[in-house]
Design an enzyme around this catalytic site. Sequence first.
Site, mmCIF file in Angstrom:
data_model
loop_
_atom_site.group_PDB
_atom_site.id
_atom_site.type_symbol
_atom_site.label_atom_id
_atom_site.label_comp_id
_atom_site.label_asym_id
_atom_site.label_seq_id
_atom_site.Cartn_x
_atom_site.Cartn_y
_atom_site.Cartn_z
ATOM 1 N N TYR A 139 0.666 -1.044 -0.333
ATOM 2 C CA TYR A 139 -0.614 -0.005 -0.102
ATOM 3 C C TYR A 139 0.717 1.019 -0.193
ATOM 4 O O TYR A 139 1.310 1.412 0.933
ATOM 5 C CB TYR A 139 -0.715 0.097 1.095
ATOM 6 C CG TYR A 139 -1.928 0.786 1.419
ATOM 7 C CD1 TYR A 139 -2.213 2.379 -0.157
ATOM 8 C CD2 TYR A 139 -2.957 1.738 2.544
ATOM 9 C CE1 TYR A 139 -2.876 3.196 0.308
ATOM 10 C CE2 TYR A 139 -3.248 2.550 2.520
ATOM 11 C CZ TYR A 139 -3.825 3.574 1.871
ATOM 12 O OH TYR A 139 -4.370 4.558 1.639
ATOM 13 N N LYS A 168 -1.777 -1.632 -3.623
ATOM 14 C CA LYS A 168 -2.810 -0.057 -3.987
ATOM 15 C C LYS A 168 -1.460 0.866 -4.144
ATOM 16 O O LYS A 168 -0.779 1.709 -3.113
ATOM 17 C CB LYS A 168 -3.059 0.064 -3.242
ATOM 18 C CG LYS A 168 -4.194 0.548 -2.741
ATOM 19 C CD LYS A 168 -5.167 1.170 -1.472
ATOM 20 C CE LYS A 168 -5.904 2.146 -1.910
ATOM 21 N NZ LYS A 168 -6.639 2.244 0.057
#
Length: 312
Positions: A139, A168
């Site tokens: 992330y 992400k």
Amino acid sequence: MTTPQAFGGSYTVAVTPFTDDASAIDVSRLKGFLDWQLESGVPGIIMLGSTGEFLTLTRDERRLLVDETVRHIDGRIPVLVGATNAFTPFAIEAARDAAELGADGLMIAPPYYYTPTDDEVFWYYEAITDAVDLPIMLYNNPVTTNVDMSAALVARLAKAFPTVSYIKESSQEVERVGEVVELAGDDMVVYAGEKPVDSYLLGAKGYVNPYGNYIPRASAGMWGLLEAGRIDEARHIDDLIHRFDAIIAEGHPTYGHQAYSKELARRQGHPVGPVRAPITRFDQIGPEGDEKAARIMTVLGEIDDYAQQIGV
């Protein structure tokens, strides 16, 4: 364990439902919320992300949330679990707990606050991959972690650790999606953390978003439109989403999505309780919050109407 190839589409990064006084996780509300996600066609869900207020939960609460989620979902869609921490042993502990309780994958941001070097980030993920064999979604969110993982670092991690197979990407530089795709190749699947349409056109294969907490059918369906080549229709939904993002940010950019996500879920018929301190509760915002929420609900109605019109 769900194989890495099974992850794709628009995943809701979910709120954590609390009781009305926020003193405990409300399991009944959690199950109702999960049913709504499933009924809306959401292809995957991520628990204990930023929207899930992971920093405010005890270890026992985290375990309860993951256990109840995995049991209730019962293999119908993948369940990913956040396991980010600034202290590597705590991140390993959270990752092991999630694996023990049956999670399909992990979402892990780099250690926050310290501004670690690339080598320190590498060693952090190395230690986690040594401890668990679940697929890991990196992330990259420099706004919240103070760490911006470059495309070169992402490719280095992907090539070194086979389970580090997703990211992400939320650097606010959409070009980064294309850079990661170019450098990491088939070793890394990129999920958009923002600008989903542009990210898709640059090679993203999925989307992690908070909007599934109150418009799950439209947020999941938007990615389906992209995959079907219906780019203009997907972009129209995304443009409408940007309208209510702008409403939330008006005047008070520090009021994050958590309080509004929970209030909008309640107004959509799925109460999930308040946020925990120190995040601003919706009732602390005052009349301005009610006015904004009412305006947002009007936009949500437009999204629902448009989604129904085009068959989403």
